[in-house]
Design a protein around this motif. Sequence first.
Motif, PDB file in Angstrom:
ATOM      1  N   THR A 167       0.846  -1.198   0.000  1.00  9.82           N
ATOM      2  CA  THR A 167       0.000   0.000   0.000  1.00  9.82           C
ATOM      3  C   THR A 167       0.877   1.242   0.000  1.00  9.82           C
ATOM      4  O   THR A 167       1.847   1.328   0.778  1.00  9.82           O
ATOM      5  N   GLY A 168       0.547   2.183  -0.881  1.00  3.72           N
ATOM      6  CA  GLY A 168       1.301   3.434  -0.958  1.00  3.72           C
ATOM      7  C   GLY A 168       0.412   4.638  -0.730  1.00  3.72           C
ATOM      8  O   GLY A 168      -0.783   4.613  -0.993  1.00  3.72           O
ATOM      9  N   ARG A 169       0.982   5.708  -0.230  1.00  4.92           N
ATOM     10  CA  ARG A 169       0.282   6.970  -0.032  1.00  4.92           C
ATOM     11  C   ARG A 169       1.199   8.121  -0.451  1.00  4.92           C
ATOM     12  O   ARG A 169       2.401   8.106  -0.184  1.00  4.92           O
ATOM     13  N   TYR A 170       0.590   9.097  -1.095  1.00  4.33           N
ATOM     14  CA  TYR A 170       1.347  10.307  -1.431  1.00  4.33           C
ATOM     15  C   TYR A 170       0.449  11.507  -1.179  1.00  4.33           C
ATOM     16  O   TYR A 170      -0.695  11.550  -1.638  1.00  4.33           O
ATOM     17  N   GLN A 171       0.949  12.459  -0.407  1.00  3.92           N
ATOM     18  CA  GLN A 171       0.169  13.654  -0.092  1.00  3.92           C
ATOM     19  C   GLN A 171       1.031  14.894  -0.321  1.00  3.92           C
ATOM     20  O   GLN A 171       1.993  15.138   0.406  1.00  3.92           O
ATOM     21  N   PRO A 172       0.713  15.694  -1.350  1.00  2.44           N
ATOM     22  CA  PRO A 172       1.501  16.918  -1.570  1.00  2.44           C
ATOM     23  C   PRO A 172       1.126  18.004  -0.577  1.00  2.44           C
ATOM     24  O   PRO A 172       0.022  18.009  -0.026  1.00  2.44           O
ATOM     25  N   ALA A 173       2.023  18.902  -0.358  1.00  2.00           N
ATOM     26  CA  ALA A 173       1.765  20.031   0.543  1.00  2.00           C
ATOM     27  C   ALA A 173       1.131  21.153  -0.260  1.00  2.00           C
ATOM     28  O   ALA A 173       1.782  22.102  -0.678  1.00  2.00           O
ATOM     29  N   TRP A 174      -0.159  21.041  -0.510  1.00  2.00           N
ATOM     30  CA  TRP A 174      -0.841  22.001  -1.376  1.00  2.00           C
ATOM     31  C   TRP A 174      -0.811  23.415  -0.816  1.00  2.00           C
ATOM     32  O   TRP A 174      -0.522  24.364  -1.525  1.00  2.00           O
ATOM     33  N   GLU A 175      -1.117  23.559   0.460  1.00  2.00           N
ATOM     34  CA  GLU A 175      -1.246  24.898   1.005  1.00  2.00           C
ATOM     35  C   GLU A 175       0.091  25.631   0.998  1.00  2.00           C
ATOM     36  O   GLU A 175       0.164  26.807   0.728  1.00  2.00           O
ATOM     37  N   GLU A 176       1.149  24.918   1.349  1.00  3.16           N
ATOM     38  CA  GLU A 176       2.461  25.552   1.387  1.00  3.16           C
ATOM     39  C   GLU A 176       3.104  25.625   0.009  1.00  3.16           C
ATOM     40  O   GLU A 176       4.128  26.264  -0.159  1.00  3.16           O
ATOM     41  N   ALA A 177       2.500  24.921  -0.980  1.00  2.00           N
ATOM     42  CA  ALA A 177       2.968  25.005  -2.365  1.00  2.00           C
ATOM     43  C   ALA A 177       4.462  24.753  -2.475  1.00  2.00           C
ATOM     44  O   ALA A 177       5.208  25.543  -3.020  1.00  2.00           O
ATOM     45  N   VAL A 191       7.337  21.904  -3.730  1.00  2.77           N
ATOM     46  CA  VAL A 191       7.611  20.654  -4.430  1.00  2.77           C
ATOM     47  C   VAL A 191       8.751  19.951  -3.708  1.00  2.77           C
ATOM     48  O   VAL A 191       9.827  20.512  -3.547  1.00  2.77           O
ATOM     49  N   GLY A 192       8.517  18.723  -3.267  1.00  2.00           N
ATOM     50  CA  GLY A 192       9.552  18.004  -2.544  1.00  2.00           C
ATOM     51  C   GLY A 192      10.192  16.893  -3.332  1.00  2.00           C
ATOM     52  O   GLY A 192      11.226  16.377  -2.958  1.00  2.00           O
ATOM     53  N   GLY A 193       9.568  16.508  -4.428  1.00  2.00           N
ATOM     54  CA  GLY A 193      10.140  15.427  -5.208  1.00  2.00           C
ATOM     55  C   GLY A 193       9.988  14.078  -4.553  1.00  2.00           C
ATOM     56  O   GLY A 193      10.693  13.128  -4.915  1.00  2.00           O
ATOM     57  N   ASP A 194       9.065  13.922  -3.586  1.00  2.00           N
ATOM     58  CA  ASP A 194       8.849  12.623  -2.950  1.00  2.00           C
ATOM     59  C   ASP A 194       8.264  11.632  -3.959  1.00  2.00           C
ATOM     60  O   ASP A 194       7.426  12.011  -4.791  1.00  2.00           O
ATOM     61  N   PHE A 195       8.704  10.378  -3.888  1.00  2.00           N
ATOM     62  CA  PHE A 195       8.188   9.370  -4.813  1.00  2.00           C
ATOM     63  C   PHE A 195       8.323   7.987  -4.181  1.00  2.00           C
ATOM     64  O   PHE A 195       9.078   7.800  -3.227  1.00  2.00           O
ATOM     65  N   TYR A 196       7.585   7.041  -4.725  1.00  2.00           N
ATOM     66  CA  TYR A 196       7.752   5.637  -4.364  1.00  2.00           C
ATOM     67  C   TYR A 196       7.378   4.797  -5.570  1.00  2.00           C
ATOM     68  O   TYR A 196       6.721   5.251  -6.505  1.00  2.00           O
ATOM     69  N   ASP A 197       7.807   3.547  -5.528  1.00  2.00           N
ATOM     70  CA  ASP A 197       7.533   2.653  -6.653  1.00  2.00           C
ATOM     71  C   ASP A 197       7.660   1.212  -6.163  1.00  2.00           C
ATOM     72  O   ASP A 197       8.442   0.922  -5.248  1.00  2.00           O
ATOM     73  N   TYR A 198       6.850   0.327  -6.766  1.00  2.00           N
ATOM     74  CA  TYR A 198       7.011  -1.116  -6.536  1.00  2.00           C
ATOM     75  C   TYR A 198       6.667  -1.815  -7.840  1.00  2.00           C
ATOM     76  O   TYR A 198       5.724  -1.458  -8.545  1.00  2.00           O
ATOM     77  N   VAL A 241       4.482  14.218   1.460  1.00  2.00           N
ATOM     78  CA  VAL A 241       4.551  12.985   2.237  1.00  2.00           C
ATOM     79  C   VAL A 241       4.404  11.793   1.312  1.00  2.00           C
ATOM     80  O   VAL A 241       3.498  11.756   0.472  1.00  2.00           O
ATOM     81  N   ALA A 242       5.319  10.832   1.447  1.00  2.00           N
ATOM     82  CA  ALA A 242       5.199   9.554   0.743  1.00  2.00           C
ATOM     83  C   ALA A 242       5.338   8.439   1.771  1.00  2.00           C
ATOM     84  O   ALA A 242       6.152   8.535   2.704  1.00  2.00           O
ATOM     85  N   LEU A 243       4.541   7.374   1.591  1.00  2.00           N
ATOM     86  CA  LEU A 243       4.503   6.283   2.568  1.00  2.00           C
ATOM     87  C   LEU A 243       4.221   4.981   1.836  1.00  2.00           C
ATOM     88  O   LEU A 243       3.351   4.925   0.972  1.00  2.00           O
ATOM     89  N   VAL A 244       4.988   3.919   2.156  1.00  2.22           N
ATOM     90  CA  VAL A 244       4.791   2.600   1.549  1.00  2.22           C
ATOM     91  C   VAL A 244       4.803   1.552   2.660  1.00  2.22           C
ATOM     92  O   VAL A 244       5.712   1.542   3.500  1.00  2.22           O
ATOM     93  N   LEU A 245       3.802   0.662   2.659  1.00  2.00           N
ATOM     94  CA  LEU A 245       3.724  -0.445   3.603  1.00  2.00           C
ATOM     95  C   LEU A 245       3.695  -1.759   2.829  1.00  2.00           C
ATOM     96  O   LEU A 245       2.916  -1.910   1.884  1.00  2.00           O
ATOM     97  N   VAL A 246       4.566  -2.687   3.241  1.00  2.00           N
ATOM     98  CA  VAL A 246       4.615  -4.013   2.621  1.00  2.00           C
ATOM     99  C   VAL A 246       4.280  -5.036   3.703  1.00  2.00           C
ATOM    100  O   VAL A 246       5.029  -5.204   4.669  1.00  2.00           O
TER     101      VAL A 246
END
Length: 716
Positions: A496-506, A508-515, A706-711
């Motif tokens: 399971t993956g999650r990605y949440q951009p910081a919209w209000e603070e605008a 770009v963090g370049g956070d990513f995940y992949d499987y 924010v990026a998050l991955v659970l295996v």
Amino acid sequence: MAGAFAGNAAQHTTMRNYTSKQTPNQRNILGYAAAAIACALALLAVYAVDNGHTPYLVRDIFPGGGGRHHIPTKVYLPVHSVFEFASIVVSFAVFTIGYYGYRQTRNRQDLFIAVTFMVVGALDFVHTLSFKGMPNFLGTNSVGGAAAYWVTARLIGACALLAAAFIPQNCKNRLLTPKALLPAATGLVIGIITLFTVYGKVVPGLMYVVTDHGGHLTPLKVALEYAVVALLATAFWAFRRTGRWHSGSARLIRISIIIAIGAEVCFTLYRSAFDGYNLVGHILKVASYYFILQALFVSSLRRPYMELSLTKEQLRQSFTRIGDALASGLRKDTTLKLISSLAMEMLGADFAAIGEIKRRDLIRVDSFSGLCPEPFELPVKHSLTGKAIEAGRPLIVPDLNKNPLARPEILALGIRSFLSAPIQHGSGASGAIYVGSFESGRFTEDDAEVLTAFARQAALALQDAEHYEREHRIADELQHVLFPPNSIERDGYTITGRYQPAWEEARVGGDFYDYFDLGDGKLGIVIGDVSGKGLHAAVHTAIVKYSCQAYLREGYGPANALKRIDQTFKDRSRQEMYPDTVFVTMFCAVLDTATGHLTYANAGHEPAINISKTGESRDLDSTGPILGLGIGIEVEQSEDTIERGGTLVMYTDGITESRVGANIFGFDRLKQTVEGCVRWSTEDMADAICQKALEYSYNHSFGDDVALVLVRRKDE
């Protein structure tokens, strides 16, 4: 006599005190008791010899004993000279180190002690040459004449030590300067020698009376020796009361005073210049000087070395944090906070803040460090910060209480002195950094130069942050296209993956995940954080992500895949195809779905958490530095196993750095959250982690992507 040196060394001996199982108080008491017992034993030994209880060895060397019959002159004189010259050398060593150290430290307490040692050493030198049995010097040598120089030196030393207890180390008295003290000390030595020489027939009789049966000390000599003892004891108390002795160095000084008191007692008891009490008194004096020398080493030699090491480490950390501030330009609020915090640390201030120009005539003061008042606004005109911005140069205010432009918000915090430097953008200014201190007159022109240079670097970081804000939404949309499905089931695993951009603070963090599937029952799992310049951050993310996927599919292990990505950074940067300000943290793993065996490499990323179904966890820490430094890196590879029912949790720093003010969510709270929902589904577990971090953040919104991955490995 070197009590002043103890205060300077206190902070540098604290660690040594804490390494002992005994408390500092216990160690002090044991040291003082040992010194007192040693003096008592020495006196008892002489008393025993004096009353006929003479050991065979002593009897062979000194026929007749110690105190009752004097030691042969040919034996005593060389021994006496050795002991005296040893103490003289120490005295002048203290003077030399203290005098030249004053040029750096401007510590007038140390200077006063140093000059006192010069006087004491000079009088001890004359005492040694005037001792009975030595060639005549400044008249006929006698026991009384040598005793007069001796007791005068002891009185001067004890009085100076007592006076030093009341001299602040930052004293500004003009009389306590080399120009005043050295002539006074020289005049004192010359005056005493002249006086004792002119009255050379009177002075000796005041100290020692020669009789047909040898001689004895005069009541005046005994009284003066006890006066020295009283002065030393009072000085001991005075230094303790002023709170300057709280270290191992101070303990050495106290021990030296106790031994010096023992020596003075000896010099109230001797009947001959060559008897045992006189000899033991000189031995104790040398022992006392030895402890002073040890304290001097700690204070005047070890202390500057440790301060230099500390300064070097602080400088290294400062440059590291400057790099952090510049690299974190995608998060303007964090960048401002880092700039403020670093400015305070670099200048040793009590308070720092950033003033940003929001309109042509209005400044908003925020991003506080040290103290945290509510943000406030002030006009560019008629404000101290505005004056620095308009003038384009730093502004120093020694005392805010005397300045009509001082803000009540700042005065209410207790800030008394102020330094501000403008943050210049090209030909204009976007704001100012300012620092404050509870102490009046705290900041100097050198401090202003440091803050101005730092403000130039801060301007670059803020310029980048403002540029990133304009491009964040576009980059975020591009990143969404690049992410895999939120949840997949594969070969007995749920990912399971999650990605949440910081919209209000605008930002770009370049956070990513992949499987992705690697074949042969193996899965590739990657999570990372790419820094970069605005829209290009998403492009760099794509390059890193698909490069890693390609290398793993070609059969490279996680560590080699990361090394090749770093080499790609280096090559493209050399060809000017890639900016040299892009850095990547990555956690890269290959999972054998049949066994749960995990091969991974961590390039400066947050530690992953491998937690079993029963709640036992292991941290998969970094195995190498971040990628993109351009120097060629070494990344190690490590292994672990996901147990049946266990979960591997990977995340970016947007989770752990979720904050309210200066307090962050942190790794420990994340771990507690993971342990509390280990039996939940990966969907619910991921939502719980994000929710907990979100609840902890300011206004319930992430300040970073924010990026998050659970295996999760199934239990069956």
